[in-house]
Design an enzyme around this catalytic site. Structure first.
Site, short mmCIF file in Angstrom:
data_model
loop_
_atom_site.label_atom_id
_atom_site.label_comp_id
_atom_site.label_asym_id
_atom_site.label_seq_id
_atom_site.Cartn_x
_atom_site.Cartn_y
_atom_site.Cartn_z
CB SER A 48 20.68 -8.79 -8.06
OG SER A 48 21.41 -9.97 -7.84
CB CYS A 78 24.92 -5.40 -14.30
SG CYS A 78 26.25 -6.56 -14.02
CG HIS A 174 28.04 -1.94 -15.62
ND1 HIS A 174 27.15 -1.60 -14.63
CD2 HIS A 174 28.48 -3.19 -15.31
CE1 HIS A 174 27.06 -2.57 -13.75
NE2 HIS A 174 27.85 -3.55 -14.14
CD GLU A 176 26.12 1.72 -15.65
OE1 GLU A 176 25.69 1.40 -16.78
OE2 GLU A 176 26.22 0.92 -14.70
#
Ligand code: GLN
Length: 195
Positions: A48, A78, A174, A176
């Site tokens: 981040s 996240c 996550h 993905e």
């Protein structure tokens, strides 16, 4: 209608691959111009502090803030969740980035420990019936509190691991990387990007 993945740093290729299974012409978003053309946006996981720095370098704070204010549907995972959080509790591991402050949650970065403490756990997601969603947690933030302007939408046992405020979703895991498209499908259906 275009769908975009913020493509500055992090697990962008993984995210693009999964979203393109549902919306084949999904684009990478790297500029304000790219952002103009999307009607739904994914904020991927990654680091981040690095993503925040690149948002600054690309001049994307104001354009993103404007689109969020205009009701752009966003699925943030996240690091993406960290960047949307209203309140960051100081992390024991590393600095904290500036955030958009639009999701009414208190979050702490890296609160499950270091990379070695990454794990998988079943997650219950509101509106997704059937078997539990495979939650992949990679050096995840922890949601410490949910304020009145956000609502929990995902749980690992009793612990909240996902929230939303209208069209803006934030998950600590996550989807993905789960090999399961149900979260993406639900988000994109609500966003009007798929039937
Ligand atoms: N630890 C990362 C951060 O604090 C988030 C990890 C991730 O996105 N998988 O930014």
């Amino acid at each position: 209608m275009n769908v975009g993945v913020l493509a500055l740093q992090g697990d962008v290729p993984e995210h693009l691959r999964v979203v393109r299974e549902l919306v084949p012409d999904t684009i990478s978003v790297r500029s304000a111009r790219d952002l103009d053309s999307v009607a739904a946006l994914f904020l991927p996981g990654g680091e981040s502090t690095t993503i925040a720095r690149l948002i600054e370098e690309m001049g994307l704070w104001a354009p993103l803030r404007e689109r969020i204010g205009g009701g752009l549907p966003i699925l943030a995972t996240c690091a993406g969740l960290i960047l949307l959080a209203r309140d960051l509790a100081p992390s024991a591991f590393g600095r904290d980035p500036p955030t958009f402050g639009v999701l009414d949650v208190r979050v702490r970065r890296n609160d499950y420990g270091t990379q070695r403490e990454s794990f998988e756990a079943p997650v219950r997601v509101e509106g997704i019936p059937g078997k539990r969603f495979p939650g992949v947690f990679i050096r995840s933030p922890r949601i410490l509190g949910v304020g009145p302007d956000a609502a929990p939408i995902a749980w690992r046992g009793e612990e909240v691991v996902g929230v939303r405020a209208g069209p803006v979703w934030g998950l600590t895991f996550h989807p993905e990387l789960a090999g399961d498209l149900r979260v993406h499908r639900k988000f994109l259906t609500e966003a009007g990007a798929i039937l």
